[in-house]
Design an enzyme around this catalytic site. Structure first.
Site, short mmCIF file in Angstrom:
data_model
loop_
_atom_site.label_atom_id
_atom_site.label_comp_id
_atom_site.label_asym_id
_atom_site.label_seq_id
_atom_site.Cartn_x
_atom_site.Cartn_y
_atom_site.Cartn_z
N SER A 47 -7.26 -2.67 -7.22
CA SER A 47 -6.75 -3.80 -6.44
C SER A 47 -7.81 -4.55 -5.66
CB SER A 47 -5.67 -3.33 -5.46
OG SER A 47 -6.20 -2.39 -4.54
N ASP A 334 -4.89 -6.20 5.24
CA ASP A 334 -3.77 -5.29 5.42
C ASP A 334 -4.35 -3.89 5.69
OD1 ASP A 334 -4.52 -4.24 2.91
OD2 ASP A 334 -2.97 -5.34 1.83
N HIS A 337 -6.95 -3.38 2.42
CA HIS A 337 -7.84 -4.37 1.83
C HIS A 337 -8.49 -5.27 2.88
CE1 HIS A 337 -4.69 -3.35 -1.15
NE2 HIS A 337 -5.72 -3.29 -1.97
#
Length: 365
Positions: A47, A334, A337
């Site tokens: 991600s 967040d 990340h």
């Protein structure tokens, strides 16, 4: 204020979308000589570098909805796990190739996009095949198969000779491993009951070794940069879950990351010594991110122990409903990340530090 509910813990462990820090400082593009041109970039991983491949997968590991992308072009959510650009975009931008690195599975992908490189990364993936299976996302094997399909498409566009030239001079980056640690090893009993920390690190390194060697066989000669693990124990989510009342960095997680990084670096050096035409470079993303987290003011940030999203302590993906008003102050977007600002800072530094290793000729490196 929102508070973390313990009933969400099993779900959040599964949802723990990977963080693999990349690097940077400054805003100038990396300068290459005419003879050292890099025509394309290819990215594999999770991600931290996914630019939208997960959007059409049946998985909870996707972020193609607000507030993700709030600072992207037009405020559009694209499946990038940040408020704006992610490292894969910034690598292509820094090298002067193009401003964004499109996802290979993007339905709007054009033929001309293929010529300068694409992104195969899938949020939630890992070196351990079980990690990708648990998240229902694209494994590294799946990503490699897409890469082979991509090569056939490229040959149809520019011909075999031009395709070979592009691949020989391109830069390949691999960014994964965080999900293996947070989700598959520490977050479930599925591996921890079988492997101790050193042996699981060996499993991860073995997978990384196999991947880069197969990839090197597809691209000969090759420039492959493999990112180590960041200080995962200092992610806001891990501090919340395992850092106690004071939310300290989790030493056991960071120690595992350091062990893996050492093993990975040694393995890549060994492989590179056996393949004279290949440049397989270990990229350290542990030390600088750790310094940014411990000394945010030094790098132009104000807050590094929580994210901008929600309470900043645990929210990620669809739990990320509201955001802070001063995102530029935050290292983390967040609980897993980084913000675009932090990514941009980190990516530049990595390229400044390691680009010479990719372009110099053996045995002079």
């Amino acid at each position: 204020m929102q508070f973390f509910c313990l009933e969400l813990f099993p779900f959040l462990v599964l949802l723990g979308v990977s963080l693999s820090f990349l690097v940077c400082i400054g805003e100038s593009a990396i300068e290459l000589t005419e003879n050292d041109t890099i025509p394309a970039v290819f990215v594999f991983g999770d991600s931290i570098v996914d630019t939208g491949n997960n959007n059409n997968l049946k998985t909870i590991f996707k972020v193609n909805y607000p507030p993700y992308g709030q600072d992207f072009m037009g405020g559009k959510p694209t499946g990038r796990f940040s408020n704006g650009k992610v490292p894969s975009d910034l690598i292509a931008e820094e090298l002067g190739i193009k401003p964004l690195l499109p996802a290979y599975l993007d339905p709007s992908l054009q033929a001309q996009d293929l010529v300068t490189g694409v992104n195969f990364a899938s949020g939630g993936a890992g070196y351990d095949p079980l990690t990708s299976d648990l998240a229902s996302v694209l494994s590294l094997s799946d990503q490699l198969e897409m890469f082979k399909e991509y090569i056939m498409k490229l040959e149809g566009i520019v011909g075999e000779e031009r395709t070979s030239q592009i691949l020989r001079n391109s830069l390949v980056t691999v960014v994964t491993g965080s999900n293996d640690v947070t989700n598959t090893y520490f977050g479930s009993p599925l591996r921890k009951s079988i492997y101790d920390v050193p042996s699981y690190a060996d499993l991860m390194v073995s997978s990384a070794s196999s991947f880069v060697q197969v990839n090197s066989g597809v691209i000969t000669p090759s420039r492959i940069g493999v990112f180590g693990l960041p200080p995962i124990g200092c992610l806001p989510s891990q501090r919340t879950l395992k850092g106690g009342v004071t939310r300290k960095c989790v030493d056991s997680y960071n120690q595992m990351c350091q062990l893996f990084n050492k093993k990975l670096s040694n393995e890549l050096n060994l492989i590179s010594s056996r393949l004279p035409e290949a440049r397989m470079i270990y990229l350290d993303i542990y030390n600088l991110p750790l310094d940014v987290i411990h000394n945010p003011e030094k790098y132009g940030f104000g807050i590094s122990n929580i994210g901008c999203c929600g309470t900043g302590t645990i929210e990620v993906a669809f739990l990320c409903k509201c955001t802070c008003s001063n995102v530029s102050e935050y290292v983390f977007w967040d609980s897993f990340h980084l913000t675009e600002k932090a990514y941009r800072l980190l990516v530049h530094q990595i390229l400044e530090q390691y680009m010479k290793d990719f372009i110099c000729e053996k045995p002079f490196c």
